[in-house]
Design a protein around this motif. Structure first.
Motif, PDB file in Angstrom:
ATOM      1  N   LEU A 142     -14.378 -31.938  13.426  1.00  0.00           N
ATOM      2  CA  LEU A 142     -15.247 -31.554  12.326  1.00  0.00           C
ATOM      3  C   LEU A 142     -14.909 -30.312  11.970  1.00  0.00           C
ATOM      4  O   LEU A 142     -15.297 -29.867  10.893  1.00  0.00           O
ATOM      5  CB  LEU A 142     -16.720 -31.591  12.617  1.00  0.00           C
ATOM      6  N   GLY A 143     -13.951 -29.479  12.505  1.00  0.00           N
ATOM      7  CA  GLY A 143     -13.642 -28.377  12.189  1.00  0.00           C
ATOM      8  C   GLY A 143     -14.386 -27.222  13.034  1.00  0.00           C
ATOM      9  O   GLY A 143     -15.315 -27.631  13.759  1.00  0.00           O
ATOM     10  N   GLY A 144     -13.750 -25.868  12.660  1.00  0.00           N
ATOM     11  CA  GLY A 144     -14.659 -25.066  13.984  1.00  0.00           C
ATOM     12  C   GLY A 144     -15.397 -23.903  13.158  1.00  0.00           C
ATOM     13  O   GLY A 144     -15.987 -23.065  14.024  1.00  0.00           O
ATOM     14  N   SER A 146     -19.934 -28.363   7.811  1.00  0.00           N
ATOM     15  CA  SER A 146     -20.879 -28.956   6.708  1.00  0.00           C
ATOM     16  C   SER A 146     -20.286 -29.666   5.696  1.00  0.00           C
ATOM     17  O   SER A 146     -20.593 -31.020   5.192  1.00  0.00           O
ATOM     18  CB  SER A 146     -21.475 -27.795   5.900  1.00  0.00           C
ATOM     19  N   GLU A 147     -18.933 -29.240   5.306  1.00  0.00           N
ATOM     20  CA  GLU A 147     -17.909 -29.947   4.422  1.00  0.00           C
ATOM     21  C   GLU A 147     -17.584 -31.281   4.869  1.00  0.00           C
ATOM     22  O   GLU A 147     -17.617 -32.319   4.312  1.00  0.00           O
ATOM     23  CB  GLU A 147     -16.588 -29.403   4.083  1.00  0.00           C
ATOM     24  N   GLU A 171     -30.427 -37.487   6.251  1.00  0.00           N
ATOM     25  CA  GLU A 171     -30.276 -37.048   7.655  1.00  0.00           C
ATOM     26  C   GLU A 171     -29.452 -35.620   7.337  1.00  0.00           C
ATOM     27  O   GLU A 171     -29.665 -34.727   8.265  1.00  0.00           O
ATOM     28  CB  GLU A 171     -29.629 -37.851   8.524  1.00  0.00           C
ATOM     29  N   TYR A 172     -28.509 -35.932   6.692  1.00  0.00           N
ATOM     30  CA  TYR A 172     -27.850 -34.456   6.458  1.00  0.00           C
ATOM     31  C   TYR A 172     -28.679 -33.317   6.046  1.00  0.00           C
ATOM     32  O   TYR A 172     -28.261 -32.280   6.489  1.00  0.00           O
ATOM     33  CB  TYR A 172     -26.612 -34.900   5.510  1.00  0.00           C
ATOM     34  N   ALA A 190     -16.270 -34.109  -1.162  1.00  0.00           N
ATOM     35  CA  ALA A 190     -14.955 -34.840  -0.909  1.00  0.00           C
ATOM     36  C   ALA A 190     -14.265 -34.772   0.227  1.00  0.00           C
ATOM     37  O   ALA A 190     -13.358 -35.524   0.447  1.00  0.00           O
ATOM     38  CB  ALA A 190     -14.293 -34.326  -2.322  1.00  0.00           C
ATOM     39  N   LYS A 191     -14.489 -33.682   1.065  1.00  0.00           N
ATOM     40  CA  LYS A 191     -13.803 -33.621   2.268  1.00  0.00           C
ATOM     41  C   LYS A 191     -14.435 -34.169   3.443  1.00  0.00           C
ATOM     42  O   LYS A 191     -14.169 -33.938   4.518  1.00  0.00           O
ATOM     43  CB  LYS A 191     -13.594 -32.089   2.498  1.00  0.00           C
TER      44      LYS A 191
END
Length: 133
Positions: free
Chosen positions: A53-55, A61-62, A79-80, A69-70
């Motif tokens: 998911l990234g750091g 969130s993206e 749910e988001y 788009a990411k």
């Protein structure tokens, strides 16, 4: 059990401790810990999907926003929104609303009650997706 589940439980234990020993205080920290519990459940779910998911909060969130788009994981839009509302409430708990301690406590108590509802929905969704915690 994954490390993120353990960390989510750690946050839940912290919330329980605050609620048991300080029922009328520290609503800002209770709300913040609810968000971090949700974050670690999300990270655990991502690992089960073999997705990074990234750091940063922005990257995460993206990666999970259905409108992005990411996005790398498909979450239901509602749910988001629950997850994102927890994030927003946790930021507000940490950085906004301090006027005097009495007003602050009232505002943060109200925010915490709202956050608990989003947290319950988020945890139910994570269980629906197959997480065992």
């Amino acid at each position: 059990m994954g490390n993120h589940i353990e960390h989510a439980k750690h946050n839940k234990d912290f919330i329980d401790c605050l609620c048991n020993h300080f029922p009328e205080q520290f609503f800002d920290w209770k709300t913040t810990a609810l968000f971090y519990e949700a974050l670690h459940l999300l990270k655990e779910y991502a690992e089960t999907q073999q997705v990074d998911l990234g750091g940063t909060h922005e990257k995460i969130s993206e990666a999970v926003n259905p409108a992005s788009a990411k996005k790398v994981i498909k979450l239901e839009p509602d749910e988001y929104k629950n997850y994102n509302r927890l994030y927003t409430l946790s930021r507000s708990a940490r950085y906004e609303g301090f006027t005097d301690i009495e007003t602050f406590q009232k505002l943060k108590a109200s925010d915490y009650e709202i956050a608990t509802q989003y947290s319950k929905r988020w945890k139910a969704y994570m269980k629906k997706l197959g997480l065992d915690f």
